[in-house]
Write a protein that holds these residues in place. Structure first.
Motif, PDB file in Angstrom:
ATOM      1  N   ALA A   1      16.457  -2.070 -12.259  1.00 17.11           N
ATOM      2  CA  ALA A   1      17.879  -1.973 -11.918  1.00 17.11           C
ATOM      3  C   ALA A   1      18.129  -1.512 -10.485  1.00 17.11           C
ATOM      4  N   GLU A   2      17.174  -0.800  -9.910  1.00 16.28           N
ATOM      5  CA  GLU A   2      17.367  -0.225  -8.574  1.00 16.28           C
ATOM      6  C   GLU A   2      16.173  -0.531  -7.669  1.00 16.28           C
ATOM      7  N   SER A   3      15.760  -1.777  -7.695  1.00 17.21           N
ATOM      8  CA  SER A   3      14.540  -2.150  -6.975  1.00 17.21           C
ATOM      9  C   SER A   3      14.642  -1.934  -5.468  1.00 17.21           C
ATOM     10  N   ALA A   4      15.824  -2.121  -4.892  1.00 11.15           N
ATOM     11  CA  ALA A   4      15.981  -1.922  -3.449  1.00 11.15           C
ATOM     12  C   ALA A   4      15.709  -0.469  -3.070  1.00 11.15           C
ATOM     13  N   GLU A   5      16.145   0.464  -3.907  1.00 13.28           N
ATOM     14  CA  GLU A   5      15.907   1.881  -3.640  1.00 13.28           C
ATOM     15  C   GLU A   5      14.434   2.229  -3.813  1.00 13.28           C
ATOM     16  N   VAL A   6      13.797   1.634  -4.808  1.00 11.91           N
ATOM     17  CA  VAL A   6      12.371   1.866  -5.020  1.00 11.91           C
ATOM     18  C   VAL A   6      11.577   1.389  -3.811  1.00 11.91           C
ATOM     19  N   ARG A   7      11.890   0.201  -3.321  1.00 14.50           N
ATOM     20  CA  ARG A   7      11.145  -0.375  -2.193  1.00 14.50           C
ATOM     21  C   ARG A   7      11.228   0.490  -0.941  1.00 14.50           C
ATOM     22  N   LYS A   8      12.348   1.176  -0.756  1.00 16.10           N
ATOM     23  CA  LYS A   8      12.508   2.052   0.402  1.00 16.10           C
ATOM     24  C   LYS A   8      11.566   3.247   0.334  1.00 16.10           C
ATOM     25  N   ARG A   9      11.224   3.645  -0.873  1.00 17.07           N
ATOM     26  CA  ARG A   9      10.521   4.905  -1.078  1.00 17.07           C
ATOM     27  C   ARG A   9       9.052   4.755  -1.448  1.00 17.07           C
ATOM     28  N   VAL A  10       8.582   3.523  -1.502  1.00 16.81           N
ATOM     29  CA  VAL A  10       7.203   3.296  -1.908  1.00 16.81           C
ATOM     30  C   VAL A  10       6.445   2.573  -0.803  1.00 16.81           C
ATOM     31  N   GLY A  11       5.188   2.952  -0.631  1.00 15.98           N
ATOM     32  CA  GLY A  11       4.280   2.220   0.242  1.00 15.98           C
ATOM     33  C   GLY A  11       3.244   1.541  -0.624  1.00 15.98           C
ATOM     34  N   TYR A  12       2.919   0.293  -0.328  1.00 11.76           N
ATOM     35  CA  TYR A  12       2.050  -0.496  -1.212  1.00 11.76           C
ATOM     36  C   TYR A  12       0.975  -1.204  -0.416  1.00 11.76           C
ATOM     37  N   LEU A  13      -0.251  -1.012  -0.821  1.00  8.64           N
ATOM     38  CA  LEU A  13      -1.383  -1.759  -0.272  1.00  8.64           C
ATOM     39  C   LEU A  13      -1.984  -2.576  -1.400  1.00  8.64           C
ATOM     40  N   PRO A  14      -1.686  -3.888  -1.465  1.00 12.85           N
ATOM     41  CA  PRO A  14      -2.278  -4.729  -2.511  1.00 12.85           C
ATOM     42  C   PRO A  14      -3.746  -4.974  -2.232  1.00 12.85           C
ATOM     43  N   GLU A  15      -4.449  -5.476  -3.238  1.00 12.77           N
ATOM     44  CA  GLU A  15      -5.890  -5.706  -3.080  1.00 12.77           C
ATOM     45  C   GLU A  15      -6.160  -6.684  -1.937  1.00 12.77           C
ATOM     46  N   ASN A  16      -5.374  -7.741  -1.851  1.00 15.47           N
ATOM     47  CA  ASN A  16      -5.493  -8.694  -0.747  1.00 15.47           C
ATOM     48  C   ASN A  16      -4.218  -8.603   0.080  1.00 15.47           C
TER      49      ASN A  16
ATOM     50  N   ARG B   1      -9.016  -4.847   8.740  1.00 15.98           N
ATOM     51  CA  ARG B   1      -7.835  -5.426   8.094  1.00 15.98           C
ATOM     52  C   ARG B   1      -7.309  -4.476   7.010  1.00 15.98           C
ATOM     53  N   GLN B   2      -8.229  -3.834   6.287  1.00 17.40           N
ATOM     54  CA  GLN B   2      -7.819  -2.854   5.284  1.00 17.40           C
ATOM     55  C   GLN B   2      -7.102  -1.686   5.940  1.00 17.40           C
ATOM     56  N   ARG B   3      -7.588  -1.275   7.106  1.00 14.86           N
ATOM     57  CA  ARG B   3      -6.947  -0.168   7.810  1.00 14.86           C
ATOM     58  C   ARG B   3      -5.535  -0.540   8.242  1.00 14.86           C
ATOM     59  N   VAL B   4      -5.379  -1.767   8.728  1.00 14.21           N
ATOM     60  CA  VAL B   4      -4.041  -2.233   9.104  1.00 14.21           C
ATOM     61  C   VAL B   4      -3.139  -2.251   7.868  1.00 14.21           C
ATOM     62  N   GLY B   5      -3.692  -2.688   6.737  1.00 17.16           N
ATOM     63  CA  GLY B   5      -2.924  -2.695   5.495  1.00 17.16           C
ATOM     64  C   GLY B   5      -2.481  -1.305   5.091  1.00 17.16           C
ATOM     65  N   LEU B   6      -3.373  -0.318   5.257  1.00 12.71           N
ATOM     66  CA  LEU B   6      -3.015   1.055   4.931  1.00 12.71           C
ATOM     67  C   LEU B   6      -1.961   1.582   5.903  1.00 12.71           C
ATOM     68  N   ALA B   7      -2.103   1.219   7.177  1.00 18.51           N
ATOM     69  CA  ALA B   7      -1.131   1.657   8.182  1.00 18.51           C
ATOM     70  C   ALA B   7       0.266   1.151   7.861  1.00 18.51           C
TER      71      ALA B   7
END
Length: 259
Positions: A79-94, A150-156
């Motif tokens: 219901a509040e995905s826009a607010e979640v996206r602001k507050r989460v950092g995500y590093l997917p496997e690829n 590339r993983q480091r850039v993803g984490l950054a």
């Protein structure tokens, strides 16, 4: 002033309640429930296909659940995905990166997209470069980077906006032993002030960094607790023994050790 109750800080940074994801007759997740407290580092374990990445994609609003609810930083992921996206950092496997961009330009672009204030933008980019050890490659094209860099850039990119919750899917993939230790230190440092949940097949990383371990198997939660508690519950010696016990089909027995 807003009186939206969902914006009031919650007791937990992550709340997963009865999360289920089905594809036809196949259940990728089956009523998974757990909570993560602020400032807690949680290792998320399971065999390939257990449902780890599915759970993380739901928590980061990349995928919708079939049933159940989940909240991140007090906001509902549906219901509040826009607010979640602001507050989460995500590093997917690829991690998806723009290969034609310079590392600096890419991080600047992400900072803009993530709403980092313009006066603080350059300083923040310098901070994440320092934290993730990207000094030697900031002026290189991403296409030229090794898997480790590339993983480091993803984490950054995952931490550039100072998220409240950091979700990492196999963050040390492709790194050499020295780089793994460096990223482990970064995760530990971030975990002192943020909530971190991450999955990895390198069990030593979980044992070294995590306050708590959550294990899923065949889409079901089978264990949740500290390493010491899980070892004591099954008479195991080390995380490898714990993992084998809880992912060898003994799901009902595993549930008895959930703390």
């Amino acid at each position: 002033m807003s009186t939206d109750q969902s914006a009031i800080p919650a007791e937990y940074s992550i709340v997963v309640d009865g999360l289920t994801k089905t594809y036809g007759d196949f259940k990728a997740l089956d009523r998974v429930s757990f909570e993560v407290q602020p400032g807690e580092i949680v290792g998320f374990l399971g065999p390939n296909g257990a449902g780890k990445s599915t759970t993380m994609k739901i928590l980061t609003c990349f995928m919708a659940a079939t049933e159940g609810t989940a909240k991140v930083a007090g906001y509902d992921v549906h219901a509040e995905s826009a607010e979640v996206r602001k507050r989460v950092g995500y590093l997917p496997e690829n991690v998806p990166l723009y290969d034609e961009m310079l590392v600096w330009d890419y991080l600047k672009f992400i900072a803009e997209v993530r709403g980092v204030a313009k006066p603080a933008r350059e300083e923040r980019i310098e901070e994440v470069i320092e934290r993730t050890g990207l000094h030697n490659v900031v002026h290189k094209e991403i296409s030229e980077l090794s898997k480790g860099y590339r993983q480091r850039v993803g984490l950054a990119q995952a931490i550039i906006h100072k998220p409240e919750v950091l979700i990492l899917d196999e963050p040390t993939t492709g790194l050499d032993p020295n780089q793994i230790i460096e990223i482990r230190d970064v995760i530990s440092e971030i975990g002192e002030e943020k909530t971190v949940i991450f999955s990895t097949h390198i069990l030593q990383e979980i044992a070294a960094v995590c306050d708590r371990i959550v294990i899923i198997n065949r889409g079901q939660l089978v264990a949740d607790g500290t390493l010491d508690a899980l070892q004591d519950a099954v008479g195991a010696d080390g995380l490898e023994d714990v993992f084998r016990h809880y992912t060898a089909g003994e799901t009902e027995e595993g549930r008895s050790a959930i703390s």
